[in-house]
Design an enzyme around this catalytic site. Sequence first.
Site, PDB file in Angstrom:
ATOM      1  N   SER A 130      -7.834  -4.765   8.834  1.00  0.00           N
ATOM      2  CA  SER A 130      -8.709  -3.917   8.016  1.00  0.00           C
ATOM      3  C   SER A 130      -9.364  -4.704   6.892  1.00  0.00           C
ATOM      4  O   SER A 130     -10.581  -4.623   6.673  1.00  0.00           O
ATOM      5  CB  SER A 130      -7.918  -2.735   7.448  1.00  0.00           C
ATOM      6  OG  SER A 130      -7.453  -1.893   8.489  1.00  0.00           O
ATOM      7  N   ASP A 131      -8.565  -5.473   6.150  1.00  0.00           N
ATOM      8  CA  ASP A 131      -9.138  -6.278   5.073  1.00  0.00           C
ATOM      9  C   ASP A 131     -10.009  -7.401   5.618  1.00  0.00           C
ATOM     10  O   ASP A 131     -11.017  -7.763   5.002  1.00  0.00           O
ATOM     11  CB  ASP A 131      -8.032  -6.851   4.191  1.00  0.00           C
ATOM     12  CG  ASP A 131      -7.496  -5.836   3.201  1.00  0.00           C
ATOM     13  OD1 ASP A 131      -8.316  -5.174   2.537  1.00  0.00           O
ATOM     14  OD2 ASP A 131      -6.276  -5.682   3.102  1.00  0.00           O
ATOM     15  N   GLN A 186      -0.094 -13.522   5.679  1.00  0.00           N
ATOM     16  CA  GLN A 186      -1.143 -12.626   6.157  1.00  0.00           C
ATOM     17  C   GLN A 186      -2.516 -13.199   5.828  1.00  0.00           C
ATOM     18  O   GLN A 186      -2.838 -13.455   4.666  1.00  0.00           O
ATOM     19  CB  GLN A 186      -0.960 -11.246   5.509  1.00  0.00           C
ATOM     20  CG  GLN A 186      -1.781 -10.153   6.142  1.00  0.00           C
ATOM     21  CD  GLN A 186      -1.276  -8.770   5.738  1.00  0.00           C
ATOM     22  OE1 GLN A 186      -0.142  -8.621   5.301  1.00  0.00           O
ATOM     23  NE2 GLN A 186      -2.125  -7.770   5.882  1.00  0.00           N
ATOM     24  N   HIS A 215       0.802  -1.222   0.000  1.00  0.00           N
ATOM     25  CA  HIS A 215       0.000   0.000   0.000  1.00  0.00           C
ATOM     26  C   HIS A 215       0.837   1.275   0.000  1.00  0.00           C
ATOM     27  O   HIS A 215       0.287   2.358  -0.222  1.00  0.00           O
ATOM     28  CB  HIS A 215      -0.943   0.009   1.203  1.00  0.00           C
ATOM     29  CG  HIS A 215      -2.064  -0.980   1.098  1.00  0.00           C
ATOM     30  ND1 HIS A 215      -3.044  -0.898   0.140  1.00  0.00           N
ATOM     31  CD2 HIS A 215      -2.358  -2.081   1.827  1.00  0.00           C
ATOM     32  CE1 HIS A 215      -3.896  -1.903   0.275  1.00  0.00           C
ATOM     33  NE2 HIS A 215      -3.498  -2.636   1.289  1.00  0.00           N
ATOM     34  N   GLU A 231      -6.429 -12.438   5.788  1.00  0.00           N
ATOM     35  CA  GLU A 231      -7.288 -11.253   5.779  1.00  0.00           C
ATOM     36  C   GLU A 231      -8.563 -11.476   4.974  1.00  0.00           C
ATOM     37  O   GLU A 231      -9.120 -10.538   4.408  1.00  0.00           O
ATOM     38  CB  GLU A 231      -6.512 -10.046   5.239  1.00  0.00           C
ATOM     39  CG  GLU A 231      -5.668 -10.322   4.015  1.00  0.00           C
ATOM     40  CD  GLU A 231      -4.680  -9.203   3.711  1.00  0.00           C
ATOM     41  OE1 GLU A 231      -4.889  -8.075   4.193  1.00  0.00           O
ATOM     42  OE2 GLU A 231      -3.711  -9.451   2.977  1.00  0.00           O
TER      43      GLU A 231
END
Length: 257
Positions: free
Chosen positions: A179-180, A152, A51, A154
């Site tokens: 967040s995701d 990760q 990001h 998510e």
Amino acid sequence: MESLPVFPNKFKAALAAKQVQIGCWSALSNPISTEVLGLAGFDWLVLDGEHAPNDISTFIPQLMALKGSASAPVVRVPTNEPVIIKRLLDIGFYNFLIPFVETKEEAEQAVASTRYPPEGIRGVSVSHRANMFGTVADYFAQSNKNITILVQIESQQGVDNVDAIAATEGVDCIFVGPSDLAAALGHLGNASHPDVQKAIQHIFNRASAHGKPSGILAPVEADARRYLEWGATFVAVGSDLGVFRSATQKLADTFKK
């Protein structure tokens, strides 16, 4: 001051020993700010390639800026893709955060991308920054066993497959993308929702059941402390961008309001 390559990988050993590792996220993509961050005393720093506006040309000066820092650099790759991972290995990264891993097969691909044959599929270059341009005689022998892979989770599919992912050989740590994950569970922008918190705790518990440490990004102190109480050992407690924004806003408000 340490020089490349760093063998043995102390960060990998600390995770294996379940030693709490407090870190910070880096998204400013600048060697000066990264150098300052490296002096703060964190155990590790994530240089974000997903990001943040980072690429090979911005990562190299940041790695140089962290030379001599006690903070282990971790790179979050933009995607789980072997060529991208190979290039990041060649410039000197040893610790990899792989986003959006949903299956055991994807976890296996991430591991294979970081290992030379026969253990993996990493392409061979005899002269690059990671092996000090061909001057490290035992680099091939040492590299495979000194790479750290953090995957990760998510998504709902990732949660459903957490046991298989955590059991994957070569995966060192399970990392939650709150967040995701919140968005995937129908609570976009609300990682504090009970459903999301329940999923996070479930991931931590399943990782622990497989003998793997777990981690998360938690820039709110109360959240970070709660996750540590739940057993997380790899916790990012803030970001350089967030700290910079907050501090500059506070400074301006002090004199403008």
